[in-house]
Design a protein around this motif. Structure first.
Motif, mmCIF file in Angstrom:
data_model
loop_
_atom_site.group_PDB
_atom_site.id
_atom_site.type_symbol
_atom_site.label_atom_id
_atom_site.label_comp_id
_atom_site.label_asym_id
_atom_site.label_seq_id
_atom_site.Cartn_x
_atom_site.Cartn_y
_atom_site.Cartn_z
ATOM 1 N N ILE A 12 0.860 -1.179 0.000
ATOM 2 C CA ILE A 12 0.000 0.000 0.000
ATOM 3 C C ILE A 12 0.899 1.233 0.000
ATOM 4 O O ILE A 12 1.718 1.415 0.897
ATOM 5 C CB ILE A 12 -0.926 0.005 1.227
ATOM 6 N N ALA A 13 0.755 2.078 -1.020
ATOM 7 C CA ALA A 13 1.549 3.299 -1.134
ATOM 8 C C ALA A 13 0.801 4.508 -0.573
ATOM 9 O O ALA A 13 1.427 5.474 -0.133
ATOM 10 C CB ALA A 13 1.925 3.558 -2.594
ATOM 11 N N ALA A 14 -0.528 4.456 -0.609
ATOM 12 C CA ALA A 14 -1.347 5.545 -0.074
ATOM 13 C C ALA A 14 -2.700 4.972 0.327
ATOM 14 O O ALA A 14 -3.207 4.055 -0.327
ATOM 15 C CB ALA A 14 -1.531 6.652 -1.104
ATOM 16 N N SER A 15 -3.266 5.521 1.413
ATOM 17 C CA SER A 15 -4.557 5.042 1.899
ATOM 18 C C SER A 15 -5.325 6.195 2.520
ATOM 19 O O SER A 15 -4.788 6.938 3.340
ATOM 20 C CB SER A 15 -4.343 3.933 2.937
ATOM 21 N N GLN A 16 -6.568 6.332 2.120
ATOM 22 C CA GLN A 16 -7.474 7.361 2.649
ATOM 23 C C GLN A 16 -8.693 6.654 3.207
ATOM 24 O O GLN A 16 -9.355 5.908 2.490
ATOM 25 C CB GLN A 16 -7.905 8.306 1.530
ATOM 26 N N ALA A 17 -8.973 6.845 4.477
ATOM 27 C CA ALA A 17 -10.149 6.242 5.108
ATOM 28 C C ALA A 17 -11.281 7.262 5.161
ATOM 29 O O ALA A 17 -11.058 8.430 5.472
ATOM 30 C CB ALA A 17 -9.805 5.768 6.519
ATOM 31 N N THR A 18 -12.477 6.801 4.868
ATOM 32 C CA THR A 18 -13.661 7.651 4.927
ATOM 33 C C THR A 18 -14.752 6.904 5.677
ATOM 34 O O THR A 18 -15.046 5.752 5.370
ATOM 35 C CB THR A 18 -14.161 7.996 3.506
ATOM 36 N N LYS A 19 -15.340 7.572 6.660
ATOM 37 C CA LYS A 19 -16.456 6.983 7.404
ATOM 38 C C LYS A 19 -17.712 7.111 6.566
ATOM 39 O O LYS A 19 -17.993 8.166 5.994
ATOM 40 C CB LYS A 19 -16.641 7.710 8.739
ATOM 41 N N ILE A 20 -18.468 6.048 6.488
ATOM 42 C CA ILE A 20 -19.728 6.062 5.751
ATOM 43 C C ILE A 20 -20.821 6.525 6.710
ATOM 44 O O ILE A 20 -21.002 5.948 7.781
ATOM 45 C CB ILE A 20 -20.059 4.681 5.173
ATOM 46 N N VAL A 21 -21.513 7.585 6.331
ATOM 47 C CA VAL A 21 -22.613 8.119 7.124
ATOM 48 C C VAL A 21 -23.847 8.194 6.228
ATOM 49 O O VAL A 21 -23.733 8.274 5.013
ATOM 50 C CB VAL A 21 -22.291 9.517 7.716
ATOM 51 N N PRO A 22 -25.034 8.167 6.820
ATOM 52 C CA PRO A 22 -26.238 8.303 5.992
ATOM 53 C C PRO A 22 -26.214 9.631 5.243
ATOM 54 O O PRO A 22 -25.833 10.663 5.815
ATOM 55 C CB PRO A 22 -27.376 8.275 7.018
ATOM 56 N N PRO A 23 -26.594 9.629 3.966
ATOM 57 C CA PRO A 23 -26.552 10.862 3.175
ATOM 58 C C PRO A 23 -27.294 12.024 3.818
ATOM 59 O O PRO A 23 -26.857 13.167 3.739
ATOM 60 C CB PRO A 23 -27.197 10.468 1.841
ATOM 61 N N GLU A 24 -28.402 11.735 4.498
ATOM 62 C CA GLU A 24 -29.180 12.826 5.099
ATOM 63 C C GLU A 24 -28.434 13.489 6.257
ATOM 64 O O GLU A 24 -28.664 14.653 6.562
ATOM 65 C CB GLU A 24 -30.564 12.362 5.544
ATOM 66 N N THR A 25 -27.505 12.787 6.904
ATOM 67 C CA THR A 25 -26.733 13.416 7.980
ATOM 68 C C THR A 25 -25.463 14.063 7.461
ATOM 69 O O THR A 25 -24.928 14.958 8.089
ATOM 70 C CB THR A 25 -26.370 12.409 9.084
ATOM 71 N N ALA A 26 -24.987 13.619 6.304
ATOM 72 C CA ALA A 26 -23.757 14.190 5.752
ATOM 73 C C ALA A 26 -23.916 15.675 5.449
ATOM 74 O O ALA A 26 -22.993 16.457 5.629
ATOM 75 C CB ALA A 26 -23.337 13.446 4.482
ATOM 76 N N SER A 27 -25.101 16.080 5.008
ATOM 77 C CA SER A 27 -25.334 17.490 4.682
ATOM 78 C C SER A 27 -25.377 18.364 5.927
ATOM 79 O O SER A 27 -25.282 19.584 5.830
ATOM 80 C CB SER A 27 -26.613 17.648 3.854
ATOM 81 N N LEU A 28 -25.528 17.763 7.103
ATOM 82 C CA LEU A 28 -25.585 18.527 8.344
ATOM 83 C C LEU A 28 -24.187 18.909 8.854
ATOM 84 O O LEU A 28 -24.059 19.782 9.680
ATOM 85 C CB LEU A 28 -26.316 17.740 9.418
ATOM 86 N N ILE A 29 -23.173 18.254 8.338
ATOM 87 C CA ILE A 29 -21.813 18.548 8.779
ATOM 88 C C ILE A 29 -21.381 19.853 8.139
ATOM 89 O O ILE A 29 -21.448 20.005 6.917
ATOM 90 C CB ILE A 29 -20.858 17.390 8.410
#
Length: 172
Positions: free
Chosen positions: A146-163
Motif C-alpha cells: 500500500i503506497a497511499a490510503s485514505q479512510a472515509t467513514k460512511i454516514v447516511p446521506p441525510e446526515t452528511a449534509s448537516l456537517i
C-alpha cells in the motif's frame, strides 16, 4: 476541418493510460486481496507490526479522523496508540474489495469495512461503524504494498449534509 478537431480529444482519450487501464493478472489480484485479508487478521489480533508491513516505507495514510501520516513509521505509532486504547477490543470485518488496475504495477483499491467494539476514553462503547478505504497499491520487486490510503467513514446521506463545511481558503 471542424470535423477533424472534435476527433482529437477522442483520440487522446483512446491512448490515455487511465481510460484504458492495463489489467493485472489473476495472481496480482489475489495478492492485492490477500493484503486486505492480512489487514483484517492483523487488526483482529491487534498486531501493529503485521499491519504496517503491508505499507510501503514512504506510504501516506489518512485515517478516519483526517490525520495524515507520512511514512510507515509515523502510521505505526498512531496504530500503537489506537490499539492500546480505543480499539484494543475491536473486531474488524472487510466487506468488499474492488480493484482497478491502472498499470500492471499500480492499482486503485476500494475496500468497504465495518468494525465494532471500540470504546470512548471513559470506557463506554462506541456504536459500530462502516467505512471505505481508497488505496493506491504498487507492485515492486514482485510484492504488492500500500503506497497511499485514505479512510472515509460512511454516514447516511441525510446526515452528511448537516456537517458544516470548512471555512476559509483551503490550501492558502
Amino acid at each position: 476541418m471542424k470535423t477533424r478537431l472534435w476527433l482529437l480529444p477522442l483520440a487522446l482519450l483512446a491512448v490515455s493510460p487511465v481510460t484504458h487501464a492495463q489489467g493485472g493478472n489473476a495472481a496480482d489480484e489475489k495478492a492485492i486481496r490477500n493484503i486486505e485479508t492480512k489487514w483484517e487478521t492483523a487488526w483482529n489480533q491487534h498486531d501493529v507490526a503485521a499491519m504496517t508491513r503491508l505499507f510501503a516505507p514512504g506510504a501516506d495514510v489518512i485515517n478516519l479522523a483526517g490525520e495524515w501520516f507520512k511514512g510507515r513509521d509515523a502510521f505505526a505509532k498512531s496504530l500503537e496508540a489506537l490499539h492500546s486504547a480505543k480499539v484494543k477490543d475491536s473486531v474488524w470485518q472487510t466487506e468488499e474489495t474492488q480493484i482497478k488496475f491502472l498499470t500492471p504495477e499500480i492499482a486503485i483499491v476500494h475496500v468497504y469495512f465495518n468494525s465494532h467494539g471500540e470504546k470512548n476514553p471513559d470506557g463506554t462503547p462506541l456504536p459500530p461503524r462502516r467505512g471505505i478505504f481508497t488505496r493506491v497499491e504498487v507492485k515492486g520487486n514482485g510484492e504488492w504494498l500500500i503506497a497511499a490510503s485514505q479512510a472515509t467513514k460512511i454516514v447516511p446521506p441525510e446526515t452528511a449534509s448537516l456537517i458544516a463545511a470548512p471555512t476559509g481558503n483551503v490550501g492558502q
